[in-house]
Design an enzyme around this catalytic site. Structure first.
Site, PDB file in Angstrom:
ATOM      1  N   ALA A  65      -5.005 -33.811   5.116  1.00 44.23           N
ATOM      2  CA  ALA A  65      -5.045 -33.601   6.625  1.00 44.23           C
ATOM      3  C   ALA A  65      -4.389 -34.854   7.464  1.00 44.23           C
ATOM      4  CB  ALA A  65      -6.414 -32.889   6.758  1.00 44.23           C
ATOM      5  N   GLY A 110      -6.582 -33.643   2.013  1.00 48.70           N
ATOM      6  CA  GLY A 110      -6.848 -32.436   2.434  1.00 48.70           C
ATOM      7  C   GLY A 110      -5.729 -31.825   0.863  1.00 48.70           C
ATOM      8  N   GLU A 113      -7.505 -31.319  -2.048  1.00 45.63           N
ATOM      9  CA  GLU A 113      -8.064 -29.911  -2.445  1.00 45.63           C
ATOM     10  C   GLU A 113      -7.222 -28.860  -1.997  1.00 45.63           C
ATOM     11  OE1 GLU A 113      -9.582 -30.903   2.215  1.00 45.63           O
ATOM     12  OE2 GLU A 113     -11.346 -30.708   1.393  1.00 45.63           O
ATOM     13  N   GLU A 133     -12.657 -38.658   2.667  1.00 48.32           N
ATOM     14  CA  GLU A 133     -12.743 -38.853   5.034  1.00 48.32           C
ATOM     15  C   GLU A 133     -14.313 -39.328   5.301  1.00 48.32           C
ATOM     16  OE1 GLU A 133     -11.706 -35.981   1.347  1.00 48.32           O
ATOM     17  OE2 GLU A 133     -10.866 -34.643   2.850  1.00 48.32           O
TER      18      GLU A 133
END
Ligand code: CAA
Length: 259
Positions: A65, A110, A113, A133
């Site tokens: 992200a 992300g 993911e 993260e």
């Protein structure tokens, strides 16, 4: 529809969606998440498309992200951003057409993911995976704490998430995160070969199989088998089932037609 961060190419019944934010290593900002949502709807309704391949331009699949967007967020905004990403990834997971992640490079945070929301993951020998993260003061927020344990088991998922370790394609394959590794210049050809193989089968059957697997996955065996029976039954109302079985019995080739 115009896309700034995604590129769509079609090759017969295969759609190839490339993440196209190369300068930021395809980091996912809100606008890109919106585009992925729009693209998913577009592909769902495109009758020509049977299978979707996702890949990244440049040296990353997706490097996570967008940290510069997240840096400013407060707790409520963080929660909304996480919810948005998770909802978009669930759309990918439940897209009725099979999805293949062709992981060309970094699949971090992300990005890992996103790959986990796809049905099948193939990777270049140069790809790197991880959920880093906790090194940024957050946790995986686009459903990584949920999908990773299901794919690699609880202990390995906890190790990866707690350490933030970045792992190679070889390790990712050994723990079941990906299924195949190819040389970088052979990745897309192999992804297309796999997509074409799926595309030759009866699409209603492939889609019902995906629905049955996804809807039954977290249920007990009795409920899951009942879901399967419903989708199994639905296949019998298709011409593909009639033609496919007749062709087998007559020792003929069949061309599936149902969309
Ligand atoms: N967000 C925003 N920008 C990013 C980014 C990200 N996740 N990853 C890379 N970039 C940007 C860099 O800031 C850099 O921009 P500038 O050229 O403007 O400086 C550009 O992409 C190139 O990156 P690097 O110079 O860092 O490239 P590198 O080859 O030296 O390193 C890397 C590559 C190891 C992947 C490194 O970029 C990196 O560690 N990226 C962050 C990975 C990460 O922590 N991902 C998780 C994000 S949090 C998350 O995803 C939360 C969630 O679950 C939803």
């Amino acid at each position: 529809m115009n896309f700034k961060f995604l590129e769509l190419k079609k090759e017969e019944s295969i759609a190839i969606v490339s993440f196209n934010r190369e300068k930021a290593l395809n980091a996912l900002n809100s606008a890109m998440l919106d585009e992925i949502s729009d693209m998913t709807k577009l592909l769902k309704n495109d009758e020509e498309v049977n299978v979707v391949i996702f890949t990244g331009k440049g040296k990353a699949f997706i490097a996570g992200a967008d940290i510069s967007e997240m840096e400013k967020l407060n707790s409520f905004e963080g929660m909304a951003f996480g919810k948005k990403g998770s909802e978009v990834f669930t759309m990918i997971e439940n897209l009725e057409k099979p999805t293949i992640a062709a992981i060309n490079g970094y699949a971090l945070g992300g990005g890992c993911e996103f790959a986990m929301a796809c049905d099948i993951r193939l990777a270049s020998s140069k790809a790197k995976f991880g959920q880093p993260e906790v090194g940024l003061g957050i946790i995986p927020g686009f459903s990584g704490t949920q999908r990773l344990p299901k794919l690699v088991g609880l202990a390995k998922a906890k190790e990866l998430i707690f350490t933030g370790d970045i792992i190679s394609s070889e390790e990712a394959k050994s723990i079941g995160l990906i299924t195949y590794i190819y040389e970088a210049d052979e990745l897309m050809e192999n992804a297309k070969t796999l997509a074409k193989k799926i595309s030759k089968n009866a699409q209603l059957a492939v889609r019902n199989a995906k629905r049955s697997i996804n809807e039954g996955f977290n249920k007990d065996m009795v409920s899951a088998s009942s879901i399967e029976a419903t989708y199994f039954g639905m296949c019998f109302s298709s011409e593909d089932q009639k033609n496919g079985m007749k062709a087998f019995l007559n020792k003929e080739k069949v061309k599936f037609i149902t969309k």
